[in-house]
Design a protein around this motif. Structure first.
Motif, PDB file in Angstrom:
ATOM      1  N   LEU A 127       9.246   1.073  11.389  1.00  0.00           N
ATOM      2  CA  LEU A 127      10.164   1.322  10.150  1.00  0.00           C
ATOM      3  C   LEU A 127       9.312   0.378   9.075  1.00  0.00           C
ATOM      4  O   LEU A 127       9.617   0.893   7.915  1.00  0.00           O
ATOM      5  CB  LEU A 127      11.455   1.294  10.118  1.00  0.00           C
ATOM      6  CG  LEU A 127      12.118   2.395  11.060  1.00  0.00           C
ATOM      7  CD1 LEU A 127      13.486   2.178  11.467  1.00  0.00           C
ATOM      8  CD2 LEU A 127      11.851   3.722  10.877  1.00  0.00           C
ATOM      9  N   MET A 128       9.148  -0.585   9.360  1.00  0.00           N
ATOM     10  CA  MET A 128       8.915  -1.969   8.445  1.00  0.00           C
ATOM     11  C   MET A 128       7.336  -2.019   8.220  1.00  0.00           C
ATOM     12  O   MET A 128       6.941  -2.375   7.138  1.00  0.00           O
ATOM     13  CB  MET A 128       9.525  -3.262   8.678  1.00  0.00           C
ATOM     14  CG  MET A 128       9.476  -4.238   7.748  1.00  0.00           C
ATOM     15  SD  MET A 128      10.423  -5.652   8.260  1.00  0.00           S
ATOM     16  CE  MET A 128      10.081  -6.608   6.713  1.00  0.00           C
ATOM     17  N   ARG A 129       6.565  -1.922   9.383  1.00  0.00           N
ATOM     18  CA  ARG A 129       5.367  -2.183   9.197  1.00  0.00           C
ATOM     19  C   ARG A 129       4.333  -1.660  10.425  1.00  0.00           C
ATOM     20  O   ARG A 129       4.617  -0.949  11.164  1.00  0.00           O
ATOM     21  CB  ARG A 129       5.042  -3.764   9.498  1.00  0.00           C
ATOM     22  CG  ARG A 129       5.611  -4.230  10.794  1.00  0.00           C
ATOM     23  CD  ARG A 129       5.281  -5.647  11.090  1.00  0.00           C
ATOM     24  NE  ARG A 129       3.923  -5.723  11.528  1.00  0.00           N
ATOM     25  CZ  ARG A 129       2.982  -6.755  11.274  1.00  0.00           C
ATOM     26  NH1 ARG A 129       3.573  -7.772  10.641  1.00  0.00           N
ATOM     27  NH2 ARG A 129       1.669  -6.767  11.486  1.00  0.00           N
ATOM     28  N   ARG A 130       2.936  -1.798  10.205  1.00  0.00           N
ATOM     29  CA  ARG A 130       2.311  -1.302  11.259  1.00  0.00           C
ATOM     30  C   ARG A 130       1.597  -2.335  12.125  1.00  0.00           C
ATOM     31  O   ARG A 130       1.968  -3.400  11.990  1.00  0.00           O
ATOM     32  CB  ARG A 130       0.796  -0.746  10.539  1.00  0.00           C
ATOM     33  CG  ARG A 130       1.141   0.326   9.474  1.00  0.00           C
ATOM     34  CD  ARG A 130      -0.216   0.452   8.509  1.00  0.00           C
ATOM     35  NE  ARG A 130       0.204   1.586   7.337  1.00  0.00           N
ATOM     36  CZ  ARG A 130       0.638   1.215   6.321  1.00  0.00           C
ATOM     37  NH1 ARG A 130       0.624   0.042   6.007  1.00  0.00           N
ATOM     38  NH2 ARG A 130       0.985   1.941   5.360  1.00  0.00           N
ATOM     39  N   GLY A 131       0.946  -1.986  13.149  1.00  0.00           N
ATOM     40  CA  GLY A 131       0.199  -3.276  13.834  1.00  0.00           C
ATOM     41  C   GLY A 131       0.972  -3.615  15.134  1.00  0.00           C
ATOM     42  O   GLY A 131       0.611  -4.590  15.594  1.00  0.00           O
ATOM     43  N   ILE A 132       1.997  -2.762  15.438  1.00  0.00           N
ATOM     44  CA  ILE A 132       2.894  -3.377  16.519  1.00  0.00           C
ATOM     45  C   ILE A 132       2.361  -2.477  17.856  1.00  0.00           C
ATOM     46  O   ILE A 132       2.473  -1.102  17.752  1.00  0.00           O
ATOM     47  CB  ILE A 132       4.290  -3.341  16.220  1.00  0.00           C
ATOM     48  CG1 ILE A 132       4.815  -4.293  15.138  1.00  0.00           C
ATOM     49  CG2 ILE A 132       5.128  -4.058  17.641  1.00  0.00           C
ATOM     50  CD1 ILE A 132       6.189  -4.420  15.071  1.00  0.00           C
ATOM     51  N   VAL A 133       1.831  -3.149  18.933  1.00  0.00           N
ATOM     52  CA  VAL A 133       1.254  -2.218  19.898  1.00  0.00           C
ATOM     53  C   VAL A 133       2.123  -2.483  21.235  1.00  0.00           C
ATOM     54  O   VAL A 133       2.547  -3.647  21.560  1.00  0.00           O
ATOM     55  CB  VAL A 133      -0.040  -2.896  20.028  1.00  0.00           C
ATOM     56  CG1 VAL A 133      -0.592  -1.648  21.425  1.00  0.00           C
ATOM     57  CG2 VAL A 133      -0.834  -2.558  18.947  1.00  0.00           C
TER      58      VAL A 133
END
Length: 403
Positions: free
Chosen positions: A248-254
């Motif tokens: 919800l806050m950011r991209r790039g979490i895998v």
């Protein structure tokens, strides 16, 4: 004052329409090619910069109480009158990077006589430009900041879905830019989830989560935030749960919804930094061995709490140990890696979210020191907090320079 104040969102278009070389970069408005007079009575050119924050799709007005103000930064020498004496713009030397790759030399603090501030950014920047440029025009009447050149605005692809106005207001964007790279968090229990929360709020490019467990009610009482009953009943992998929360806050979490073992530990190769938050000595030993041999810097976090029957209370410590390519000889002294050395906290299944949080914050702050975000006067490689003593102990210092 006009009953129809200028819309702050139109200031940028107005500056461009009038021919100023304007650029928006990292929540700052930059106006390039402003002529000024040096102390040697020579005309030079420099850039003026000021905060340009957005909130709810609106530009924040200067002096609105939301972090913007009447101050600006300047990249050149201090502007002077035609005779070489300095202008009175509020002398505050600022020899530093205001933004990544954007050094400034001065900060000015000036506003029209009798005014509380500026209604929008057009009047703010033109106020300073007029004061500075008029002195240059006295030497060369043809100089003008309105060059008509168009600057391509390159905001860059941020990992965040909305601007990091906290860093912009604090004037630490250039320092925050040190927090980059590909990060892995191995273990998403209480400590790992708090580490994720802190790392997710930095501009690191990628955060990879490794854990094979399912998110349950015991995790909800140890993890950051408030999980709903539906979250608990969903029985989804921990990694998937946390990706869903933080995307919800950011991209790039895998998400990597599995445990690391001797067959797949090679997946950690190529990461810039790893956080280990595992509760079994043999798994920790395997992970530490691979990271040390690969020269990958990491922090191992762990706790040792026990119940004292006589007082019916808990005592113990939480620990964060940094290991780098330059220093790994302290591993066996601080990191428990025997099969029967599992942290007592996990053996007894005691839910202590505050100690998880302290453990995580010690690890994250040590990582930020390693990255140069925080100062590090003593350069310890092990931090240990004792809850019953309320004390923080520092471990060994590095005796040679880091590579």
């Amino acid at each position: 004052m006009s009953s129809n104040p200028v819309d702050p969102n139109t200031a940028l278009d107005r500056l461009r329409d009038e021919g100023f070389e304007v650029e928006i970069r990292d929540q700052h408005l930059l106006v390039h090619s402003i002529p000024y007079v040096t102390a040697q009575k020579v005309v030079r050119y420099a850039t003026l910069a000021c905060l340009y924050l957005r909130q709810d799709d609106q530009v924040v007005r200067p002096n609105s109480g939301h972090g913007d103000n009447h101050q600006v930064w300047w990249t050149g020498e201090y502007p002077c009158y035609p005779n070489g004496t300095v202008l009175d713009l509020g002398i505050d030397p600022q020899q530093r990077d205001l933004l990544p790759g954007f050094p400034v030399r001065h900060q000015f603090s000036n506003k029209p006589f009798g005014a509380d501030g500026f209604p929008e950014h057009y009047s703010k920047v033109t106020h300073y430009i007029r004061l500075i440029q008029n002195q240059a025009k006295a030497i060369d009447k043809d100089v003008d900041a309105r060059t008509g050149r168009v600057v391509a605005t390159q905001e860059g692809e941020s990992v965040f879905h909305y601007p990091d106005t906290a860093s912009a207001r604090a004037e630490i964007l250039a320092i925050s830019a040190k927090l980059t790279g590909r990060i892995a968090i191995v273990g998403l229990g209480g400590t790992g989830s708090y580490i994720l929360d802190q790392i997710a709020k930095t501009p690191v490019g990628e955060i990879h989560l490794f854990d094979g467990d399912i998110f349950g009610s015991h995790n909800a009482f140890r993890a950051l935030g408030a999980a709903s009953l539906d979250d608990v009943n969903a029985k989804e992998p921990k990694t998937e749960y946390f990706v869903r929360k933080y995307e919800l806050m950011r991209r790039g979490i895998v998400s990597h919804a599995y445990f690391l073992d001797t067959h797949n530990v090679v997946e950690l190769t190529g990461f810039d930094f790893v956080f280990l938050c595992v509760d079994k000595g043999d798994a920790r030993a395997m992970l530490v061995k691979h990271l040390v041999e690969s020269g990958i810097p990491f922090i191992d976090a762990g706790m040792n709490l026990k119940l004292v029957a006589a007082t019916n209370s808990l005592i113990g410590t939480c620990r964060a140990t940094l290991v780098t390519k330059a220093k790994s000889d302290h591993v066996s002294d601080y990191i428990p890696m025997d099969p029967d050395d599992e942290d007592v906290l996990y053996q007894e299944n005691i839910q202590v979210a505050d100690m998880n949080a302290i453990n995580a914050l010690l690890a994250v702050m040590k990582w930020k020191q390693h990255q140069g975000f925080y100062g590090d006067d003593f350069k310890p490689y092990n931090l240990s907090f004792g809850v019953n003593l309320m004390s923080l102990n520092r471990g060994p210092r590095l005796q040679v320079e880091e590579e």
